[in-house]
Design a protein around this motif. Sequence first.
Motif, PDB file in Angstrom:
ATOM      1  N   ASP A  59      37.191  82.645   6.491  1.00 20.99           N
ATOM      2  CA  ASP A  59      36.282  83.432   7.322  1.00 20.99           C
ATOM      3  C   ASP A  59      34.845  83.444   6.812  1.00 20.99           C
ATOM      4  O   ASP A  59      34.023  84.214   7.304  1.00 20.99           O
ATOM      5  N   SER A  60      34.520  82.602   5.836  1.00 24.11           N
ATOM      6  CA  SER A  60      33.186  82.639   5.245  1.00 24.11           C
ATOM      7  C   SER A  60      32.227  81.699   5.980  1.00 24.11           C
ATOM      8  O   SER A  60      32.345  80.470   5.868  1.00 24.11           O
ATOM      9  N   PRO A  61      31.240  82.223   6.704  1.00 24.15           N
ATOM     10  CA  PRO A  61      30.241  81.353   7.334  1.00 24.15           C
ATOM     11  C   PRO A  61      29.359  80.649   6.309  1.00 24.15           C
ATOM     12  O   PRO A  61      28.840  79.563   6.577  1.00 24.15           O
ATOM     13  N   LEU A  62      29.192  81.269   5.138  1.00 21.57           N
ATOM     14  CA  LEU A  62      28.401  80.618   4.092  1.00 21.57           C
ATOM     15  C   LEU A  62      29.043  79.302   3.669  1.00 21.57           C
ATOM     16  O   LEU A  62      28.362  78.280   3.514  1.00 21.57           O
ATOM     17  N   SER A 101      27.683  75.576   4.038  1.00 21.14           N
ATOM     18  CA  SER A 101      27.559  74.807   2.802  1.00 21.14           C
ATOM     19  C   SER A 101      28.176  73.418   2.954  1.00 21.14           C
ATOM     20  O   SER A 101      27.611  72.411   2.503  1.00 21.14           O
ATOM     21  N   ARG A 102      29.340  73.354   3.596  1.00 18.80           N
ATOM     22  CA  ARG A 102      29.995  72.048   3.787  1.00 18.80           C
ATOM     23  C   ARG A 102      29.142  71.140   4.672  1.00 18.80           C
ATOM     24  O   ARG A 102      28.974  69.944   4.376  1.00 18.80           O
ATOM     25  N   LEU A 103      28.582  71.702   5.732  1.00 13.96           N
ATOM     26  CA  LEU A 103      27.739  70.894   6.612  1.00 13.96           C
ATOM     27  C   LEU A 103      26.484  70.434   5.883  1.00 13.96           C
ATOM     28  O   LEU A 103      26.078  69.259   5.983  1.00 13.96           O
ATOM     29  N   ALA A 156      31.389  72.704  12.564  1.00  8.78           N
ATOM     30  CA  ALA A 156      30.705  73.894  12.056  1.00  8.78           C
ATOM     31  C   ALA A 156      30.453  74.894  13.171  1.00  8.78           C
ATOM     32  O   ALA A 156      30.656  76.108  13.004  1.00  8.78           O
ATOM     33  N   GLY A 157      30.021  74.408  14.336  1.00 12.72           N
ATOM     34  CA  GLY A 157      29.750  75.309  15.446  1.00 12.72           C
ATOM     35  C   GLY A 157      30.985  76.052  15.917  1.00 12.72           C
ATOM     36  O   GLY A 157      30.926  77.245  16.230  1.00 12.72           O
ATOM     37  N   GLU A 158      32.121  75.369  15.962  1.00 14.69           N
ATOM     38  CA  GLU A 158      33.363  75.999  16.400  1.00 14.69           C
ATOM     39  C   GLU A 158      33.817  77.089  15.435  1.00 14.69           C
ATOM     40  O   GLU A 158      34.450  78.070  15.837  1.00 14.69           O
ATOM     41  N   ARG A 159      33.520  76.928  14.166  1.00 17.56           N
ATOM     42  CA  ARG A 159      33.897  77.951  13.185  1.00 17.56           C
ATOM     43  C   ARG A 159      32.904  79.117  13.209  1.00 17.56           C
ATOM     44  O   ARG A 159      33.297  80.281  13.185  1.00 17.56           O
ATOM     45  N   LEU A 160      31.607  78.792  13.238  1.00 16.45           N
ATOM     46  CA  LEU A 160      30.582  79.834  13.147  1.00 16.45           C
ATOM     47  C   LEU A 160      30.633  80.790  14.335  1.00 16.45           C
ATOM     48  O   LEU A 160      30.280  81.966  14.199  1.00 16.45           O
ATOM     49  N   VAL A 161      31.054  80.328  15.488  1.00 19.98           N
ATOM     50  CA  VAL A 161      31.037  81.165  16.679  1.00 19.98           C
ATOM     51  C   VAL A 161      32.008  82.339  16.575  1.00 19.98           C
ATOM     52  O   VAL A 161      31.865  83.338  17.298  1.00 19.98           O
ATOM     53  N   ARG A 162      32.955  82.278  15.634  1.00 18.36           N
ATOM     54  CA  ARG A 162      33.940  83.363  15.524  1.00 18.36           C
ATOM     55  C   ARG A 162      33.985  83.992  14.128  1.00 18.36           C
ATOM     56  O   ARG A 162      34.849  84.829  13.868  1.00 18.36           O
ATOM     57  N   GLN A 163      33.060  83.613  13.252  1.00 13.67           N
ATOM     58  CA  GLN A 163      33.070  84.164  11.899  1.00 13.67           C
ATOM     59  C   GLN A 163      32.161  85.386  11.795  1.00 13.67           C
ATOM     60  O   GLN A 163      31.254  85.565  12.606  1.00 13.67           O
ATOM     61  N   PRO A 164      32.375  86.248  10.791  1.00 20.01           N
ATOM     62  CA  PRO A 164      31.546  87.458  10.645  1.00 20.01           C
ATOM     63  C   PRO A 164      30.140  87.104  10.178  1.00 20.01           C
ATOM     64  O   PRO A 164      29.885  86.008   9.675  1.00 20.01           O
ATOM     65  N   PHE A 165      29.240  88.069  10.342  1.00 20.38           N
ATOM     66  CA  PHE A 165      27.847  87.851   9.956  1.00 20.38           C
ATOM     67  C   PHE A 165      27.726  87.692   8.446  1.00 20.38           C
ATOM     68  O   PHE A 165      28.401  88.347   7.668  1.00 20.38           O
ATOM     69  N   THR A 215      21.434  70.114  15.620  1.00 25.81           N
ATOM     70  CA  THR A 215      21.118  71.427  15.051  1.00 25.81           C
ATOM     71  C   THR A 215      20.782  72.421  16.150  1.00 25.81           C
ATOM     72  O   THR A 215      21.167  73.600  16.079  1.00 25.81           O
ATOM     73  N   LEU A 216      20.071  71.975  17.187  1.00 28.62           N
ATOM     74  CA  LEU A 216      19.795  72.850  18.326  1.00 28.62           C
ATOM     75  C   LEU A 216      21.093  73.328  18.973  1.00 28.62           C
ATOM     76  O   LEU A 216      21.246  74.519  19.297  1.00 28.62           O
ATOM     77  N   THR A 217      22.023  72.415  19.149  1.00 28.26           N
ATOM     78  CA  THR A 217      23.313  72.781  19.744  1.00 28.26           C
ATOM     79  C   THR A 217      24.058  73.766  18.842  1.00 28.26           C
ATOM     80  O   THR A 217      24.685  74.725  19.332  1.00 28.26           O
ATOM     81  N   LEU A 218      23.995  73.531  17.536  1.00 28.42           N
ATOM     82  CA  LEU A 218      24.647  74.436  16.586  1.00 28.42           C
ATOM     83  C   LEU A 218      24.052  75.844  16.683  1.00 28.42           C
ATOM     84  O   LEU A 218      24.780  76.843  16.666  1.00 28.42           O
ATOM     85  N   ILE A 219      22.724  75.939  16.768  1.00 25.40           N
ATOM     86  CA  ILE A 219      22.076  77.242  16.878  1.00 25.40           C
ATOM     87  C   ILE A 219      22.512  77.952  18.155  1.00 25.40           C
ATOM     88  O   ILE A 219      22.821  79.158  18.151  1.00 25.40           O
ATOM     89  N   ASP A 220      22.558  77.204  19.248  1.00 24.25           N
ATOM     90  CA  ASP A 220      23.011  77.808  20.510  1.00 24.25           C
ATOM     91  C   ASP A 220      24.456  78.284  20.407  1.00 24.25           C
ATOM     92  O   ASP A 220      24.825  79.329  20.954  1.00 24.25           O
ATOM     93  N   ARG A 221      25.260  77.526  19.710  1.00 26.70           N
ATOM     94  CA  ARG A 221      26.668  77.914  19.541  1.00 26.70           C
ATOM     95  C   ARG A 221      26.765  79.205  18.718  1.00 26.70           C
ATOM     96  O   ARG A 221      27.525  80.112  19.054  1.00 26.70           O
ATOM     97  N   LEU A 222      26.001  79.260  17.649  1.00 25.96           N
ATOM     98  CA  LEU A 222      26.024  80.446  16.799  1.00 25.96           C
ATOM     99  C   LEU A 222      25.498  81.667  17.547  1.00 25.96           C
ATOM    100  O   LEU A 222      25.951  82.793  17.316  1.00 25.96           O
TER     101      LEU A 222
END
Length: 639
Positions: free
Chosen positions: A458-461, A465-467, A484-493, A521-528
């Motif tokens: 559950d760690s977004p950090l 980091s992996r990406l 990364a986007g699929e994980r970040l969209v459901r992880q805690p702040f 990266t733009l797509t990742l930001i939108d996902r997050l």
Amino acid sequence: MPSFRGHSLPAIALLAVLLLAYVCLEPGLTGGFLFDDAPNLQDLSAYGGVTNWETFRAFVFGGWSGPSGRPIALASFLLNDNAWPSDPGSFKYTNLMLHLLAGALLAWAALQLCRFYGLDERRAQWTALFGSAAWLLHPFFVSTTLYPVQRMTQLAAIFVFAALVAYLHGRRLFPLRPRAGLVWMGASLALGTVLATLSKENGALLPLLVLVVEFCAPPGPPRLPRAFRALFLWLPSLAVLGYLLRQIDFTPGLWPDRPFDQPERLLTESRILWDYLGNLFLPRIEGSGLYRDNIIISRGLFDPPGTAWAIAGLAALLAAAFRLRRCAPFFSLAVLFFFAGHLIESTWLGLEPYFEHRNYLPAAFLFLPLARGLDRLRQQVSAATVAISALAMLGTLAFLTHQRATLWGDAEQLELYWALAAPDSPRAQNALAHFYARMGDAAQAETVITQAIARLPDSPLLTMSRLLQKVYLGTATPEDFTWAGERLVRQPFDAQAVMALRTLVDQALRQDRPGWYRSATLTLIDRLAENPAFNRFPLFLRFIPYLKARLLLADGRVDEAEALYREAMRRYANIDSSMQMVAETANAGYYAHAARLLDDAEALYRQQPETSLKFPRRIYDQEIARIRAQLEEGIHAQP
């Protein structure tokens, strides 16, 4: 320095202890800056260094670490440098000198206290000497001393100790010269509280700590006038308690950026206080250091089961302190002073749960009962045996401190040690992976991150980091960004994950990176941005339009970038941030767009409160006029 009247041996012994403390801590001076050092010190160079009154005012009175801004602590950093980056050795050396000063003042305060509590002069001197020496040589305070930014903690303690010296001098003077005694006590409390609080907020506890000293005092000294006690002790103590009580809010999810709410933090702190006491009375060389984001949170009295036992133990300890204050005043003082000193940082405020430096002030008198126990032991054994026992204890502390300081002398090895000691800390594992990456061992770095993600899914950090590791190596694929986007969209702040997102944007904007990095990266930001946990934080909401604007600007989509910059400026509502965005647009060669953004920046600036400005308005007015002239010149020069 403490006045050891008629006895040169204790004074010589104190000087020897101070010298020993220096020798033990000196190996740590070669270490580097850590964690919070850069965020607190980097503003030294925000406007070309602290070189005049305007830049001095901006740095010293622009603090953000606490409600007071901590201007005295920030001003003290100018003793070492007026620019950034800087040499950590200079900052650490000053901290070491301050630790020795704190130890000397504590010895003086302890001596005055022992006299006030009725010990004869010889016992007062040796009790004060042992109690302060144990504090000064303790390995638990190596981190406070060699962590430059913790000078804030040191200065608050120094002003409290100095105020206690003056207060106890006035207290002993009061029976003979009441007016002079009251002046000494009142001035020390007023001045000491202000100076300590402007160094760090727990300095506001000084009147409460003095109340503890008075409460535990044996019968004998005359009572202070009621008006004095009300004005200088009770009212400021009740003001602090009232402030803390106003912060009580048991609303679930009160702190979305924390993995706990107020009741859970209170329950967790009951276990942490025992951890502190364990480290203070059973010291060791090093633990997990600053990587304490893996603390197990108490979700209830029996989750984990040790929570109930911790609360029961604290209640019993406090009850004993109240019950025994007449027959064992030093024990009661040590316990109540310790708990009172933790009242701000270790109760229900939304701070991170665990930091060693929080014990620097509360533990000041913790070893006086041990000193009194050694003195009573002389009735059973020879004086030589007692002396050897005391020296053995202090020698053990000195050895552990020297070993820990030696470890702190190598910042890279220190962080590696912490990371290996904290396998369940996302920050620690992130640092460990970065260490292997810096060493050129990409495979081991990947192994560390992969295993850490498996343990801490559950760690977004860790996700970021992996990406980032793959981006650094130039091996990232579109699938990595999608993963990364699929994980970040459901992880805690996680605020550090947001900072990592900024690093990702910096990497994507590099000239040697493929262009598709920017679109990914733009797509990742939108996902997050779809994650509701992140959308509750102004930090993240400000970052989104700003980071997207930078990426779009690099792709030549300048109209879209201008609109996003304008939105970011509105969310930041800060002239300094706005001018940075104007500069980025102008540096890319889009002078007309930058000029329009400058108009918006100036309009926001005119509405900005005076108290939120780092510099006087005339400085900003001059800078806006200068930038506008340059932009107009650039516009006319373009075909």
